[in-house]
Design a protein around this motif. Structure first.
Motif, PDB file in Angstrom:
ATOM      1  N   UNK A   7       0.830  -1.203   0.000  1.00 17.01           N
ATOM      2  CA  UNK A   7       0.000   0.000   0.000  1.00 17.01           C
ATOM      3  C   UNK A   7       0.868   1.257   0.000  1.00 17.01           C
ATOM      4  N   UNK A   8       1.943   1.232   0.796  1.00 15.67           N
ATOM      5  CA  UNK A   8       2.857   2.371   0.835  1.00 15.67           C
ATOM      6  C   UNK A   8       3.518   2.590  -0.516  1.00 15.67           C
ATOM      7  N   UNK A   9       3.938   1.502  -1.167  1.00 12.58           N
ATOM      8  CA  UNK A   9       4.565   1.614  -2.484  1.00 12.58           C
ATOM      9  C   UNK A   9       3.601   2.207  -3.511  1.00 12.58           C
ATOM     10  N   UNK A  10       2.351   1.764  -3.470  1.00 19.60           N
ATOM     11  CA  UNK A  10       1.357   2.291  -4.406  1.00 19.60           C
ATOM     12  C   UNK A  10       1.130   3.783  -4.181  1.00 19.60           C
ATOM     13  N   UNK A  11       1.066   4.174  -2.906  1.00 18.80           N
ATOM     14  CA  UNK A  11       0.881   5.592  -2.604  1.00 18.80           C
ATOM     15  C   UNK A  11       2.085   6.412  -3.073  1.00 18.80           C
ATOM     16  N   UNK A  12       3.301   5.883  -2.839  1.00 19.60           N
ATOM     17  CA  UNK A  12       4.497   6.583  -3.298  1.00 19.60           C
ATOM     18  C   UNK A  12       4.543   6.657  -4.813  1.00 19.60           C
ATOM     19  N   UNK A  13       4.159   5.561  -5.476  1.00 24.41           N
ATOM     20  CA  UNK A  13       4.161   5.548  -6.943  1.00 24.41           C
ATOM     21  C   UNK A  13       3.188   6.570  -7.496  1.00 24.41           C
ATOM     22  N   UNK A  59      10.390  -8.473  -0.160  1.00 23.23           N
ATOM     23  CA  UNK A  59      11.012  -8.673  -1.469  1.00 23.23           C
ATOM     24  C   UNK A  59      10.353  -9.816  -2.239  1.00 23.23           C
ATOM     25  N   UNK A  60      10.011 -10.895  -1.539  1.00 29.63           N
ATOM     26  CA  UNK A  60       9.441 -12.053  -2.229  1.00 29.63           C
ATOM     27  C   UNK A  60       8.101 -11.710  -2.862  1.00 29.63           C
ATOM     28  N   UNK A  61       7.256 -10.969  -2.148  1.00 36.65           N
ATOM     29  CA  UNK A  61       5.945 -10.617  -2.676  1.00 36.65           C
ATOM     30  C   UNK A  61       6.063  -9.663  -3.861  1.00 36.65           C
ATOM     31  N   UNK A  62       6.954  -8.689  -3.733  1.00 39.28           N
ATOM     32  CA  UNK A  62       7.128  -7.726  -4.817  1.00 39.28           C
ATOM     33  C   UNK A  62       7.732  -8.402  -6.049  1.00 39.28           C
ATOM     34  N   UNK A  63       8.693  -9.278  -5.826  1.00 32.37           N
ATOM     35  CA  UNK A  63       9.285 -10.013  -6.947  1.00 32.37           C
ATOM     36  C   UNK A  63       8.243 -10.877  -7.650  1.00 32.37           C
ATOM     37  N   UNK A  64       7.337 -11.482  -6.883  1.00 27.54           N
ATOM     38  CA  UNK A  64       6.296 -12.314  -7.482  1.00 27.54           C
ATOM     39  C   UNK A  64       5.397 -11.486  -8.395  1.00 27.54           C
ATOM     40  N   UNK A  65       4.956 -10.322  -7.918  1.00 25.22           N
ATOM     41  CA  UNK A  65       4.126  -9.447  -8.741  1.00 25.22           C
ATOM     42  C   UNK A  65       4.904  -8.965  -9.961  1.00 25.22           C
ATOM     43  N   UNK A  66       6.196  -8.679  -9.754  1.00 22.93           N
ATOM     44  CA  UNK A  66       7.048  -8.230 -10.854  1.00 22.93           C
ATOM     45  C   UNK A  66       7.157  -9.301 -11.937  1.00 22.93           C
ATOM     46  N   UNK A  67       7.391 -10.538 -11.535  1.00 23.76           N
ATOM     47  CA  UNK A  67       7.555 -11.620 -12.506  1.00 23.76           C
ATOM     48  C   UNK A  67       6.252 -11.914 -13.239  1.00 23.76           C
ATOM     49  N   UNK A  73      -9.705  -8.884 -27.875  1.00 24.74           N
ATOM     50  CA  UNK A  73     -10.445  -8.774 -26.622  1.00 24.74           C
ATOM     51  C   UNK A  73      -9.541  -9.083 -25.433  1.00 24.74           C
ATOM     52  N   UNK A  74      -8.757 -10.137 -25.552  1.00 29.95           N
ATOM     53  CA  UNK A  74      -7.832 -10.517 -24.480  1.00 29.95           C
ATOM     54  C   UNK A  74      -6.811  -9.409 -24.243  1.00 29.95           C
ATOM     55  N   UNK A  75      -6.251  -8.885 -25.325  1.00 25.28           N
ATOM     56  CA  UNK A  75      -5.229  -7.845 -25.207  1.00 25.28           C
ATOM     57  C   UNK A  75      -5.795  -6.591 -24.534  1.00 25.28           C
ATOM     58  N   UNK A  76      -7.002  -6.196 -24.918  1.00 24.16           N
ATOM     59  CA  UNK A  76      -7.606  -4.993 -24.340  1.00 24.16           C
ATOM     60  C   UNK A  76      -7.865  -5.154 -22.846  1.00 24.16           C
ATOM     61  N   UNK A  77      -8.303  -6.343 -22.439  1.00 25.46           N
ATOM     62  CA  UNK A  77      -8.645  -6.561 -21.031  1.00 25.46           C
ATOM     63  C   UNK A  77      -7.399  -6.724 -20.158  1.00 25.46           C
ATOM     64  N   UNK A  78      -6.308  -7.201 -20.721  1.00 26.74           N
ATOM     65  CA  UNK A  78      -5.108  -7.431 -19.926  1.00 26.74           C
ATOM     66  C   UNK A  78      -4.195  -6.212 -19.853  1.00 26.74           C
ATOM     67  N   UNK A  79      -4.385  -5.224 -20.713  1.00 20.94           N
ATOM     68  CA  UNK A  79      -3.490  -4.061 -20.736  1.00 20.94           C
ATOM     69  C   UNK A  79      -3.431  -3.336 -19.389  1.00 20.94           C
ATOM     70  N   UNK A  80      -4.566  -3.044 -18.724  1.00 22.35           N
ATOM     71  CA  UNK A  80      -4.469  -2.377 -17.405  1.00 22.35           C
ATOM     72  C   UNK A  80      -3.758  -3.236 -16.357  1.00 22.35           C
ATOM     73  N   UNK A  81      -4.002  -4.548 -16.387  1.00 23.36           N
ATOM     74  CA  UNK A  81      -3.321  -5.440 -15.447  1.00 23.36           C
ATOM     75  C   UNK A  81      -1.820  -5.431 -15.692  1.00 23.36           C
ATOM     76  N   UNK A  82      -1.414  -5.419 -16.959  1.00 23.73           N
ATOM     77  CA  UNK A  82       0.011  -5.359 -17.301  1.00 23.73           C
ATOM     78  C   UNK A  82       0.656  -4.112 -16.702  1.00 23.73           C
ATOM     79  N   UNK A  83       0.020  -2.956 -16.878  1.00 23.70           N
ATOM     80  CA  UNK A  83       0.596  -1.714 -16.378  1.00 23.70           C
ATOM     81  C   UNK A  83       0.701  -1.721 -14.854  1.00 23.70           C
ATOM     82  N   UNK A  84      -0.296  -2.287 -14.192  1.00 23.47           N
ATOM     83  CA  UNK A  84      -0.269  -2.347 -12.726  1.00 23.47           C
ATOM     84  C   UNK A  84       0.864  -3.242 -12.240  1.00 23.47           C
ATOM     85  N   UNK A  85       0.985  -4.431 -12.824  1.00 18.40           N
ATOM     86  CA  UNK A  85       2.007  -5.373 -12.368  1.00 18.40           C
ATOM     87  C   UNK A  85       3.414  -4.895 -12.696  1.00 18.40           C
TER      88      UNK A  85
END
Length: 572
Positions: free
Chosen positions: A11-17, A53-61, A262-274
């Protein structure tokens, strides 16, 4: 003192971002730079507030897998086949050039033979993730230079795999330390062939019926796409090919289905978040305490990467018959080192082959080149316009490789030239042809050009912001130039392709009229101020036409609905 939970850290990282990202956009800085800055500030070199680190790395990967999946799902097999040679030649040429001269520079600045070799090899890696994200944001991943860049980045990724395997084979690393799985070269190649074979079988027998079934529940289709991307990425990492290659193959597996858009359009926001977590994790791994020594060497190596790498790509592509513009734009994508560069040198440190100073040197080069190349790619067209007078030596006469994409015209003169062959531009072109108007379409996406030709329309591969290309167009006799080129999605001060086209067309002596597409009143006003004779507003124009049809149809039936429809049209 209360220890912050993983959820609280995220949550802190998201707020800082959000905060730093907003500040960066106000200063008109690329978001990637802001997100890496978040990692630096939150990491051990500054506030040291994040330890999950493990949780952030998982989201990153997972973000990496989704990003490469979306690239793969838009790949055209015919285009891959046609660009294979230039991708291999450019990728290998850049790797060999950088490694050889990087080693010599290392010796010149006082590095030992082993340290110089480590640094030289580390400099050959470019960040596929950063480059693909930047090109996607600029909507240039489908352009010819974007496709070529993607090709030689894949070649680089395979070189990364081989380098890690060699290190493991001679006992310089362990499977736990390498991000890619170990194994022999033959086993990795065999695994790659097996994965490609699996994709071919999946495409032929499973993809279409399965996605058609899943599409009945759109949410399930999206979950399946994410699962496929993660599964292929995990398999690729397990067998030593890497998550990037695995994610890319997962996208290719669904590229021939009817639901890929359709798949590409729906996954684009998830890609940017991750991917936010990828850039944060990258910033957090940069240890600023190691930057004290080798400042001079870091500056020299950074200039070598920022200037030498693009030049060798430009030279190779020019020798192969590509235009200087294509080579220049593709070359800018290798003007940085990768996160794998740091991992590679860190392996050497852990085994005592190099010291922490070497890691500090590569870290500084990474900071400089990643930040600088982000701006170089973001403002690539400005840079090309600046250096274009001196780039002629890199272009062969006739540029034989690109006319194969552009083709020759069967009609010597046109009445309308349309820039941007998406849905709106294609609809305009088809309707003009039905009225007997001679139309030429222009796009920098070879696939869009091919689709236009399949519709029986004349098309040319080219860029609306390329002064040389616009000047060579058959403008004599043209009544209208029409731009349906999409508006750039970011808030940065990039050149607007529509405004640039208007300026270049007038400079080239075009005396006809110019129309441009717009999606907002402010944008419409800006287009008129830039010299457009007509501004097309697709949604408003379509609504006006729909109201006319509704009014006409209802008047025939003598109902009271026309009064309501007329009111709606007036509001629009």
């Amino acid at each position: 003192m209360t220890v912050m939970t993983s959820f609280g850290e995220v949550a802190l990282l998201l707020a800082m971002a959000a905060g730093i990202g907003l500040f960066g956009t106000l200063l008109r800085q690329p978001l990637i730079v802001s997100f890496i800055a978040v990692g630096l500030i939150a990491g051990p070199s500054a506030l040291d507030v994040v330890h999950s680190d493990a949780q952030i790395d998982l989201l990153s990967e997972l973000g990496i897998a989704v990003l490469l999946f979306l690239v793969g799902i838009k790949l055209d097999v015919k285009l891959i086949r046609s660009l294979g040679a230039v991708s291999v030649m450019t990728g290998m040429g850049q790797v060999l050039f950088t490694a050889f001269f990087g080693y010599l520079i290392g010796l010149a600045v006082g590095l030992g033979h082993v340290t110089g070799l480590y640094v030289a090899v580390a400099l050959t890696f470019s960040s596929t993730i950063i480059i693909v994200k930047l090109l996607s944001d600029k909507r240039e991943i489908d352009a010819l230079h974007g496709q070529i860049a993607l090709g030689f980045l894949i070649v680089q990724d395979l070189f990364v795999v081989m380098a890690m395997i060699v290190l493991s084979a001679i006992g310089i690393g362990t499977s736990d330390e390498a991000t890619h799985g170990g194994g022999s070269v033959l086993s990795v190649l065999a695994s790659g062939v097996a994965m490609v074979a699996a994709v071919i079988l999946f495409v032929r027998y499973v993809a279409n019926p399965l996605t058609e079934r899943l599409a009945r529940a759109p949410e399930l289709l999206v979950i399946f796409a994410i699962a496929l991307a993660a599964m292929f990425a995990a398999i690729g990492d397990l067998v030593g090919l890497g998550k990037e290659v695995g994610g890319l193959l997962a996208g290719v597996a669904l590229a021939s289905t009817a639901y890929r858009e359709t798949i590409a359009a729906r996954l684009a926001p998830l890609r940017d978040f991750l991917l936010l977590f990828f850039f944060i994790a990258l910033g957090a791994t940069l240890d600023l305490s190691l930057l004290g020594s080798h400042v001079t060497g870091a500056v020299i190596f950074s200039l070598f990467v920022l200037i030498g790498n693009p030049l060798i790509v430009l030279a190779i592509m020019g020798a192969m018959g590509y235009r200087k513009r294509t080579g220049f734009l593709a070359g800018l994508t290798v003007a940085q080192i990768s996160e794998f560069s740091l991992i590679f040198v860190a392996m050497g440190v852990s085994l005592g082959h190099v010291t922490d100073d070497a890691l500090g040197l590569v870290t500084m080069v990474g900071l400089v080149t990643i930040a600088a190349s982000t701006y170089m790619i973001t403002f690539s067209h400005h840079l090309y316009a600046l250096f274009e007078p001196w780039l002629g030596i890199f272009e062969r006469k006739g540029t034989p490789r690109e006319p194969s994409e552009a083709g020759s015209h069967t009609i010597s003169s046109f009445q309308v030239i349309i820039f941007g062959l998406g849905r709106f531009g294609t609809a305009i072109g088809i309707r003009l042809r039905k009225r007997g108007v001679r139309v030429l379409g222009v796009d920098f996406n070879p696939l869009a050009v091919r689709r236009w030709r399949e519709l029986g329309l004349e098309a040319e591969f080219g860029d609306a912001t390329d002064a040389e290309f616009v000047a060579e167009l058959p403008l004599r006799g043209v009544v209208w130039l029409v731009s349906t080129v999409p508006i750039h999605p970011t808030g940065l001060s990039h050149e607007d392709a529509r405004r640039t086209l208007i300026q270049l067309a007038r400079t080239a002596g075009f005396t006809g009229r110019i129309a441009a597409a717009s999606h907002s009143p402010h944008d419409t006003e800006m287009m008129f101020g830039s010299g457009a004779d007509m501004v097309l507003e697709p949604f408003q124009d379509a609504a006006d036409r729909a109201v006319e049809l509704l009014c006409g149809a209802e008047e025939e039936e003598r109902t009271e609905i026309p009064e309501i429809a007329t009111e709606g049209r007036m509001t629009a």
